[in-house]
Design a protein around this motif. Structure first.
Motif, PDB file in Angstrom:
ATOM      1  N   GLN A 103      14.513  68.074  40.335  1.00 37.85           N
ATOM      2  CA  GLN A 103      14.967  69.315  40.964  1.00 37.85           C
ATOM      3  C   GLN A 103      14.372  70.515  40.255  1.00 37.85           C
ATOM      4  OE1 GLN A 103      19.219  67.715  40.807  1.00 37.85           O
ATOM      5  NE2 GLN A 103      19.375  69.317  42.352  1.00 37.85           N
ATOM      6  N   GLY A 104      13.566  71.285  40.991  1.00 34.12           N
ATOM      7  CA  GLY A 104      12.930  72.450  40.395  1.00 34.12           C
ATOM      8  C   GLY A 104      13.813  73.671  40.365  1.00 34.12           C
ATOM      9  N   GLU A 105      14.882  73.642  41.157  1.00 28.69           N
ATOM     10  CA  GLU A 105      15.669  74.861  41.378  1.00 28.69           C
ATOM     11  C   GLU A 105      16.855  74.980  40.424  1.00 28.69           C
ATOM     12  OE1 GLU A 105      15.820  72.100  42.993  1.00 28.69           O
ATOM     13  OE2 GLU A 105      17.732  71.815  44.039  1.00 28.69           O
ATOM     14  N   ILE A 106      17.176  73.918  39.668  1.00 21.29           N
ATOM     15  CA  ILE A 106      18.314  74.015  38.749  1.00 21.29           C
ATOM     16  C   ILE A 106      17.814  74.249  37.318  1.00 21.29           C
ATOM     17  CG2 ILE A 106      19.766  72.576  40.252  1.00 21.29           C
ATOM     18  CD1 ILE A 106      19.388  70.273  38.174  1.00 21.29           C
ATOM     19  N   GLU A 107      18.729  74.428  36.416  1.00 26.18           N
ATOM     20  CA  GLU A 107      18.373  74.671  35.008  1.00 26.18           C
ATOM     21  C   GLU A 107      17.471  73.516  34.550  1.00 26.18           C
ATOM     22  OE1 GLU A 107      18.051  74.764  31.092  1.00 26.18           O
ATOM     23  OE2 GLU A 107      19.596  73.324  31.707  1.00 26.18           O
ATOM     24  N   PRO A 108      16.265  73.812  34.021  1.00 28.14           N
ATOM     25  CA  PRO A 108      15.252  72.773  33.804  1.00 28.14           C
ATOM     26  C   PRO A 108      15.673  71.617  32.887  1.00 28.14           C
ATOM     27  CG  PRO A 108      14.370  74.965  33.247  1.00 28.14           C
ATOM     28  CD  PRO A 108      15.739  75.170  33.797  1.00 28.14           C
ATOM     29  N   ALA A 109      16.337  71.917  31.775  1.00 29.93           N
ATOM     30  CA  ALA A 109      16.732  70.831  30.858  1.00 29.93           C
ATOM     31  C   ALA A 109      17.712  69.888  31.556  1.00 29.93           C
ATOM     32  CB  ALA A 109      17.345  71.409  29.587  1.00 29.93           C
TER      33      ALA A 109
END
Ligand code: GLP
Length: 240
Positions: A103-109
């Motif tokens: 998922q690119g749209e949530i917090e990356p970590a």
């Protein structure tokens, strides 16, 4: 072991790689496929779509993509979600609930953590499809990546941002980070099909096949795999 197949032209290299995937799905309709994006793979997905039109079903296949850009939502035209829909998923019978992409749209970590847990839950990929970056990257595992790097957030190198800028429209900024499947998970696939076409890949392919196995060229790690086939056309094979 790793085998290398040099095909006389680009179409045949792509077709040979596609055929390996088609044969796997014929024999194992519920296979877990690891999928890749990039210009190289566009015509390969065309072959898989044709195979579907000729009767091959992907209804029971599960797919896990290698990577996604940080900051791009699934409906962004340059997200790998959009790429996969456009080139493959919208044209075959893969079930929505069987498709996995970071998922690119949530917090990356958090996105990396969730994807890593998902990969662990799914278990080994039956066939991992791979392109090779002009700098030797696989997925978004850039030069400098250790052989056992996990699924994580990575910063893209300027050369990769430049190479991928061609897919973005003018004024649209190429993301600086991505969530990528790690080299550890990539190499844990039961089989790997890598594909390199075009003169821009000649250096990377020579480094991958003939250079030192190490972090300078992450694609060189493919030589450590028990069942990997690398397909290339003559242009990509020019420096071998
Ligand atoms: C991209 C992707 C890789 C891909 C590689 C080559 O950045 N993250 O998965 O294999 O670079 O891309 P292309 O086929 O467009 O040369």
């Amino acid at each position: 072991s790793t085998s290398f197949r040099l095909l006389p032209d680009t179409d045949r290299a792509i077709e040979a790689a596609a055929q390996t995937i088609i044969e796997l799905v014929k024999g194992r309709p519920d296979a877990i496929l690891g999928l890749a994006t990039g210009g190289t793979m566009e015509p390969l997905y065309g072959h898989l779509v044709t195979a579907h039109h000729d009767g091959l079903s992907f209804a029971r296949v599960r797919t896990v993509n290698l990577d996604e850009y940080v900051g791009l939502s699934p409906d962004h035209p340059n997200s790998y979600h959009s790429y996969m829909a456009q080139h493959f998923f919208d044209h075959v019978d893969v079930a929505e609930q069987n498709i996995y992409i970071p998922q690119g749209e949530i917090e990356p970590a958090q996105a990396a953590h969730k994807y890593s847990a998902l990969l662990e839950r799914l278990g080994p990929v039956d066939l991992q499809l791979l392109g090779i970056g002009a700098n030797g990257h696989i997925g978004f595992n850039e030069p400098g990546t250790a052989v056992d790097a996990p699924t994580r957030v990575v910063e893209l190198l300027p050369s990769t941002i430049k190479a991928n800028a061609r897919f973005f429209s003018a004024g649209d900024v190429v993301p600086s980070h991505a969530v990528t499947m790690g080299t550890a998970e990539i190499l844990s696939a039961r089989s790997i099909v890598a594909l390199a076409t075009g003169a821009a890949k000649a250096r990377a392919l020579a480094d991958a096949l003939d250079g030192t196995i190490g972090p300078d060229c992450p694609a060189s790690y493919l030589r450590l795999h028990a069942n990997c086939t690398i397909f290339a056309d003559k242009l990509a094979g020019a420096e071998l």
